[in-house]
Write a protein that holds these residues in place. Sequence first.
Motif, mmCIF file in Angstrom:
data_model
loop_
_atom_site.group_PDB
_atom_site.id
_atom_site.type_symbol
_atom_site.label_atom_id
_atom_site.label_comp_id
_atom_site.label_asym_id
_atom_site.label_seq_id
_atom_site.Cartn_x
_atom_site.Cartn_y
_atom_site.Cartn_z
ATOM 1 N N GLY A 82 -8.720 2.611 -6.429
ATOM 2 C CA GLY A 82 -9.105 1.640 -7.450
ATOM 3 C C GLY A 82 -7.922 1.731 -8.530
ATOM 4 O O GLY A 82 -6.731 0.986 -8.412
ATOM 5 N N GLY A 83 -7.872 2.488 -9.425
ATOM 6 C CA GLY A 83 -6.760 2.807 -10.550
ATOM 7 C C GLY A 83 -6.644 1.794 -11.451
ATOM 8 O O GLY A 83 -7.826 1.125 -11.918
ATOM 9 N N GLY A 84 -5.653 1.025 -11.508
ATOM 10 C CA GLY A 84 -5.460 -0.141 -12.359
ATOM 11 C C GLY A 84 -5.360 0.123 -13.998
ATOM 12 O O GLY A 84 -5.636 -0.654 -14.606
ATOM 13 N N GLY A 85 -4.832 1.388 -14.367
ATOM 14 C CA GLY A 85 -4.637 1.677 -15.784
ATOM 15 C C GLY A 85 -3.512 0.940 -16.194
ATOM 16 O O GLY A 85 -2.447 1.072 -15.809
ATOM 17 N N GLY A 86 -3.738 0.629 -17.283
ATOM 18 C CA GLY A 86 -2.438 -0.232 -18.068
ATOM 19 C C GLY A 86 -1.525 0.949 -18.830
ATOM 20 O O GLY A 86 -0.219 0.616 -18.864
ATOM 21 N N LEU A 87 -1.827 2.095 -19.145
ATOM 22 C CA LEU A 87 -0.889 3.126 -19.706
ATOM 23 C C LEU A 87 -0.152 3.684 -18.801
ATOM 24 O O LEU A 87 -0.902 4.540 -17.954
ATOM 25 N N MET A 88 0.942 3.656 -18.618
ATOM 26 C CA MET A 88 1.860 4.517 -17.803
ATOM 27 C C MET A 88 2.530 5.905 -18.183
ATOM 28 O O MET A 88 2.556 6.238 -19.514
ATOM 29 N N PHE A 89 2.504 6.873 -17.075
ATOM 30 C CA PHE A 89 3.226 8.150 -17.314
ATOM 31 C C PHE A 89 2.426 9.009 -18.291
ATOM 32 O O PHE A 89 3.061 9.760 -19.257
ATOM 33 N N ARG A 127 0.762 -1.147 0.039
ATOM 34 C CA ARG A 127 0.091 0.066 -0.053
ATOM 35 C C ARG A 127 0.953 1.336 0.129
ATOM 36 O O ARG A 127 1.727 1.425 0.704
ATOM 37 N N GLY A 128 0.493 2.291 -1.120
ATOM 38 C CA GLY A 128 1.349 3.417 -1.133
ATOM 39 C C GLY A 128 2.571 3.152 -1.752
ATOM 40 O O GLY A 128 3.301 4.149 -1.894
ATOM 41 N N GLY A 129 3.214 2.007 -2.113
ATOM 42 C CA GLY A 129 4.412 1.848 -2.627
ATOM 43 C C GLY A 129 4.175 2.054 -4.214
ATOM 44 O O GLY A 129 3.184 2.244 -4.589
ATOM 45 N N LEU A 130 5.404 1.807 -4.729
ATOM 46 C CA LEU A 130 5.428 2.230 -6.120
ATOM 47 C C LEU A 130 4.819 0.930 -6.855
ATOM 48 O O LEU A 130 4.166 1.092 -7.787
ATOM 49 N N ALA A 131 4.928 -0.102 -6.335
ATOM 50 C CA ALA A 131 4.090 -1.393 -6.965
ATOM 51 C C ALA A 131 3.056 -1.461 -5.973
ATOM 52 O O ALA A 131 2.934 -2.329 -5.036
ATOM 53 N N ASP A 132 1.974 -0.790 -6.256
ATOM 54 C CA ASP A 132 0.872 -0.969 -4.976
ATOM 55 C C ASP A 132 -0.325 -1.752 -5.623
ATOM 56 O O ASP A 132 -0.939 -1.626 -6.480
ATOM 57 N N TYR A 133 -0.662 -2.741 -4.847
ATOM 58 C CA TYR A 133 -1.510 -3.817 -5.164
ATOM 59 C C TYR A 133 -2.814 -3.643 -4.217
ATOM 60 O O TYR A 133 -3.605 -4.216 -4.224
ATOM 61 N N TYR A 134 -2.620 -2.609 -3.198
ATOM 62 C CA TYR A 134 -3.804 -2.460 -2.383
ATOM 63 C C TYR A 134 -5.065 -2.574 -2.734
ATOM 64 O O TYR A 134 -5.988 -3.100 -2.011
#
Length: 731
Positions: free
Chosen positions: A554-561, A526-533
């Motif tokens: 939520g999030g979870g979008g595949g297109l970064m930056f 949670r809150g890390g770069l690789a956030d799976y929360y």
Amino acid sequence: MSSPLTETEAGGRAFAAGQTQCPFCSVQCKIKLEDAPTPEGGAALRARGDDNAASEGRLCVKGQQAHQHAVSRERLRYPMIRREGRLVRASWAEAMEAAVKLFADSSERYGPDSVGVYGGGSLTNETAYLLGKFARLALGTKYIDYNGRFCMSAAASAGSKTFGLDRGLTFRLSDIPQASCIVLAGTNLAECQPTLMPYFNRARENGASIIVIDPRATSTAAASDLHLAVRPGTDAALAAGMLQVLLEEGLIDETFIDSRTRGFEELKQRTLGQMPLAQTAAFCGVDEESIRQAARLYGRAPTGMILTARGVEQQTDGHLAVREFLNLVLATGKIGREGCGYGAITGQGNGQGGREHGQKADQLPGYRSITNTADRAYIASVWGVEPERIPGAGVSAYEMMERIHRKEIRTLLVMGSNPVVSNPNIVLVEESLAKLDGLIVADLFLSETALLADIVLPVTSYLENEGTLTNLEGRVLLREAVRPAVGEARHDWMILCEAAQRLGHADGFRFRSAEEIFDELRLASRGGLADYYGITYERLRQEEGVYWPCGEQGGGGGLMFEQDFAHEDGRAVFSSPPQTVSDTKAVSPAYPLILTNGRVLSHYLTGVQTHRSPVLEAREAAAFLEMHPFAAGRIGVREGEWVRIESEAGTFYARSRLTSKIREDTVFAPMHWGGAQNVNRATLPHLDPHCKMPGFKTTPVRVTSCAAAPEEAVRLGRSLVRSPQGRATRE
């Protein structure tokens, strides 16, 4: 979505069919297992591709046969302990008591750092997370690393430095057809990730130009518009040469550079002052015009992607080579929008997730840094301990072998890996493992490493062990169990929980299911770069995969930056190191050829699983050495005969395979065989200073013909893995 399990009544509950996913490469294709009648009137399992967002229902030959190793008669079905030099059957109670005694005795006599843990990139996220927690809390050791060090470390470290975050693809697979130009550097997708090729075919149909950079004319190169047959180990110089052309011809995106990056002026000055392009071309072994053409195709394209893999990354300057390609991405502004981005083609099944949650030497869950005070404090709060209880950073996988050789590490746990085949400098690795006071191996089979063990623990296969894995595009997937455990085999996470409890650390290891572990992983990330929360098993079942980062909202979008990079200032960082030539690329009269290694379609990693598939083994039953007919003619090597390949590190044997689809100065051998056919007997132990990646692609060697098939090559190439249980001894 269909139910993950199909029940049949045949003397109790048996799981014969259902949805699973391939245990091999990073695409993680979904599989539908079905009962199929046999001509004899019996039943057998048959695999077909099941619809999914990554492979769109496609399945390659490995996936079609993956279940064969899971049902193999050679599966380990009970624990084993070495007694009087032989591995013999033992009960779980005996094996666990003996393993814990080895851990405890080593720690008491030599300190907790005398114990090492060696993991794997095919473990589930749950097991990878728990392995890191087990090492640091139950054992109290700083020495943990994994075989992904030899797979993704160069791309991971380069991505972290450039973008502030490492994720295999910064785009979605579905974006590939929208790219106008695609550079595939050091990747043979057609053999290593064949179910992805239709994406690139669609891009070509849409008018895209495909550029392949590879010393071999692979099946992937055959589908390209431009193939640069680069000299192994010169990829960094090639990418720098392409940037030189982009600058000279004004093919850069100044608006993007000014608003979203830093460090460009330093890079510009370095590039303008570097060697002339003609000299770069000569060094790389390609013609100058091809470099210009590649740069123009990529620079002029409105959208574009660059993808790298082990050909670029498995070098002693692999980190810098990847950063040179990332310079091209940033200079042209081709990232953060559809049809654009950078991708590192992950090799192992969970190469992405396996490096995110704590089994790397310098890392804590959520891609947190073990040397960062705030990161340590947060993970300590999740684990219910003081931050001081968490050890500091350890060393890389091969460096652990060096410490074993010096007897600094006295006891080693290996889970889901085969280091006696996958490491460089195998002679030292074998000597090291023989020096251990105790070697404990958890595996499906008696691998080359397990044959040297004092204790062997049988684990469940991908068909039996529920858990999550993260594919190359950062999509977290749930793989459900479709069969019961074989014999007395146990889930790897269960073994860790019991060992921790026996060591007196029951409170942190009372998990009853993989889902319970995942729930703690979510909190730890949670809150890390690789956030799976924001990801749960329920959500994964409903959505069939969720992209990370996925936080509370939520999030979870595949297109970064799309808006910002992951550095504090939101900007990406150019790299401008001086142009250098690595000494590991140098050939000599004694070692005149460059050895590069890699994968073939039929096998996976060190072959522990795929050699147990009759269909896959029949396709490629022995190691081979691919070399150009002109090079072979100069040393008197004929097609199909045994050859001896020597470097300063050691010697291995293979059958010759002559082809004009490789550079004359280069030879290629696959990485899937052990014993005397192990290519890494010749691989030098030089490491990239940034990420500790060995130089698997650039070993100077000499090749000589063998008058007859060497007995040791035939005997050690396969038969050690086939030895009856209890017959192997430590040499």
